[in-house]
Design a protein around this motif. Sequence first.
Motif, short mmCIF file in Angstrom:
data_model
loop_
_atom_site.label_atom_id
_atom_site.label_comp_id
_atom_site.label_asym_id
_atom_site.label_seq_id
_atom_site.Cartn_x
_atom_site.Cartn_y
_atom_site.Cartn_z
N ALA A 1 117.79 45.76 13.04
CA ALA A 1 117.63 45.42 11.62
C ALA A 1 117.58 43.91 11.41
O ALA A 1 116.77 43.42 10.60
CB ALA A 1 118.78 46.03 10.81
N LEU A 2 118.40 43.18 12.14
CA LEU A 2 118.41 41.73 11.99
C LEU A 2 117.15 41.11 12.57
O LEU A 2 116.66 40.08 12.09
CB LEU A 2 119.65 41.15 12.68
N ALA A 3 116.57 41.75 13.60
CA ALA A 3 115.29 41.29 14.15
C ALA A 3 114.17 41.50 13.13
O ALA A 3 113.29 40.64 12.97
CB ALA A 3 114.98 42.02 15.45
N VAL A 4 114.19 42.64 12.46
CA VAL A 4 113.19 42.89 11.41
C VAL A 4 113.32 41.86 10.30
O VAL A 4 112.32 41.33 9.80
CB VAL A 4 113.35 44.32 10.85
N ALA A 5 114.55 41.54 9.92
CA ALA A 5 114.76 40.56 8.86
C ALA A 5 114.27 39.17 9.27
O ALA A 5 113.86 38.37 8.41
CB ALA A 5 116.24 40.49 8.50
N ALA A 6 114.26 38.91 10.57
CA ALA A 6 113.84 37.58 11.06
C ALA A 6 112.33 37.51 11.30
O ALA A 6 111.80 36.39 11.46
CB ALA A 6 114.58 37.25 12.35
N ASP A 7 111.64 38.64 11.34
CA ASP A 7 110.19 38.64 11.60
C ASP A 7 109.43 37.95 10.46
O ASP A 7 109.79 38.02 9.30
CB ASP A 7 109.69 40.06 11.77
N GLY B 1 119.97 39.66 4.04
CA GLY B 1 118.63 39.45 4.58
C GLY B 1 117.98 40.77 4.95
O GLY B 1 116.77 40.96 4.75
N VAL B 2 118.77 41.71 5.47
CA VAL B 2 118.26 43.04 5.79
C VAL B 2 117.89 43.78 4.51
O VAL B 2 116.85 44.45 4.44
CB VAL B 2 119.30 43.84 6.61
N ARG B 3 118.72 43.64 3.49
CA ARG B 3 118.42 44.31 2.21
C ARG B 3 117.08 43.83 1.65
O ARG B 3 116.30 44.63 1.12
CB ARG B 3 119.54 44.04 1.21
N ARG B 4 116.82 42.55 1.78
CA ARG B 4 115.57 42.01 1.23
C ARG B 4 114.35 42.53 1.98
O ARG B 4 113.29 42.72 1.37
CB ARG B 4 115.59 40.48 1.28
N THR B 5 114.49 42.77 3.27
CA THR B 5 113.33 43.19 4.06
C THR B 5 113.24 44.70 4.25
O THR B 5 112.15 45.24 4.40
CB THR B 5 113.36 42.53 5.46
N SER B 6 114.41 45.39 4.23
CA SER B 6 114.41 46.81 4.60
C SER B 6 115.05 47.71 3.57
O SER B 6 115.14 48.93 3.80
CB SER B 6 115.14 46.99 5.95
N GLY B 7 115.51 47.16 2.47
CA GLY B 7 116.07 47.99 1.42
C GLY B 7 117.58 48.04 1.42
O GLY B 7 118.24 47.69 2.40
#
Length: 428
Positions: free
Chosen positions: A422-428, A23-29
Amino acid sequence: MGELNAFAPDVHTRRLITDAADGVRRTSGDRIGELVESALLRTLTDTVGIDPDGRIFIITGDIPAMWLRDSTTQLTPYLRFLDRSPQVADLVEGVVRRQFGFLAHDSYANAFNDGPTGAHYDPDDVCDDPEVWEQKYEVDSLCYPVSLAHTLWRRTGRTSVFDDRAHAVLRTIVDQLRAEQRHENSPYRFERATAIATETLPRGGRGSAVAHTGMTWSGFRPSDDACTYGYNIPANLFAAQALRALAEIALEVLDDEALSIDALALSDELRAGVQSHGIIDGPAGDPIYAYEVDGLGGALVMDDANTPSLLSLPLFAPAVIDREIWENTRRVVLSPTNPYWFEGTALRGIGSPHTREGRVWPIALAVEGLVGTPADRVRLLRTIAETDAGTGHIHESIHVDDPSVFSRPWFSWAESMFCELALAVAAD
């Protein structure tokens, strides 16, 4: 890890970690996703040990001792897996049991050995207990285990950790926080033979003089640095929040109405003390939270990277803070008015007197993102990832102009906070 066996994540737990990292990879690379997956696995495999009796011991990364604070914060990103991974729930329960065991042994200590090994930060300290690594009294050391135990119970329904020993420890926590409202009557002392003022307490180990305010006294900050003034405002507000959690446990699990009532009353007293003595005029004339006060007129305008901090209050004390006053405080601590706000060519943020001037802590950057906007979270996540000096690790502190200059090459608490962001960014 000596005689301890390393913790081994099972297939299901590894899959949860990989899925979260994806999920982090999809949102943050890919790079940030890889940093997150590696850090989440490394904390479990390299900091968590299990002794032959099944007891858990968690080191901070590069120091062979277990802090009550760090052992809680290192688990923060895994709490989202509690209801999906029995192994993670077992781990958290084991950590809570060990923390309560430590508090039953010495409720004033902040860090412990894995048994009576005799290891100490400084062998000449007043406390020579062979099970205690260091006896710096920090209010947050009482609060983090309560918060962790409450989260475990609420998310899983598990109550087995609340045995007779835990019940007694919860009573001790309330009694000690109340006793330290009048610190002059306390038996606690801490002295260390050192020229570093933040490593010992003045007045024969009592700390600087304080007046009665209704708040509870702390010898040291969450940074393990001595308090300048004895009433640390973030710690008192965290305690007010943790006492509410303790009251719920006492009433709903332990059927101890008296303990619940006492905890709630003390929570209200701490909050009232902060309201009366811990709110001061900021540089713009708006009310702000001081970092520390003494009830005698002394007040410190600053913030520290270690949590609970003023910046982190919405994470640690959401039900007991005044949001408008916190917003005013946030603007001050994220500015040069805070003597531990540093800015350079590579990054800017909050540091700490615990490390050298001109060093920003990734923990503080992660907190700044977690209490900020979605755009703040993305920006600060990238900043932390881009200033790891290519090591693949998140450090304690980083020089604002040169990321290759840092302290502590492996600091597990910082890595967990990076993962949480990072997990918070993925959940935004």
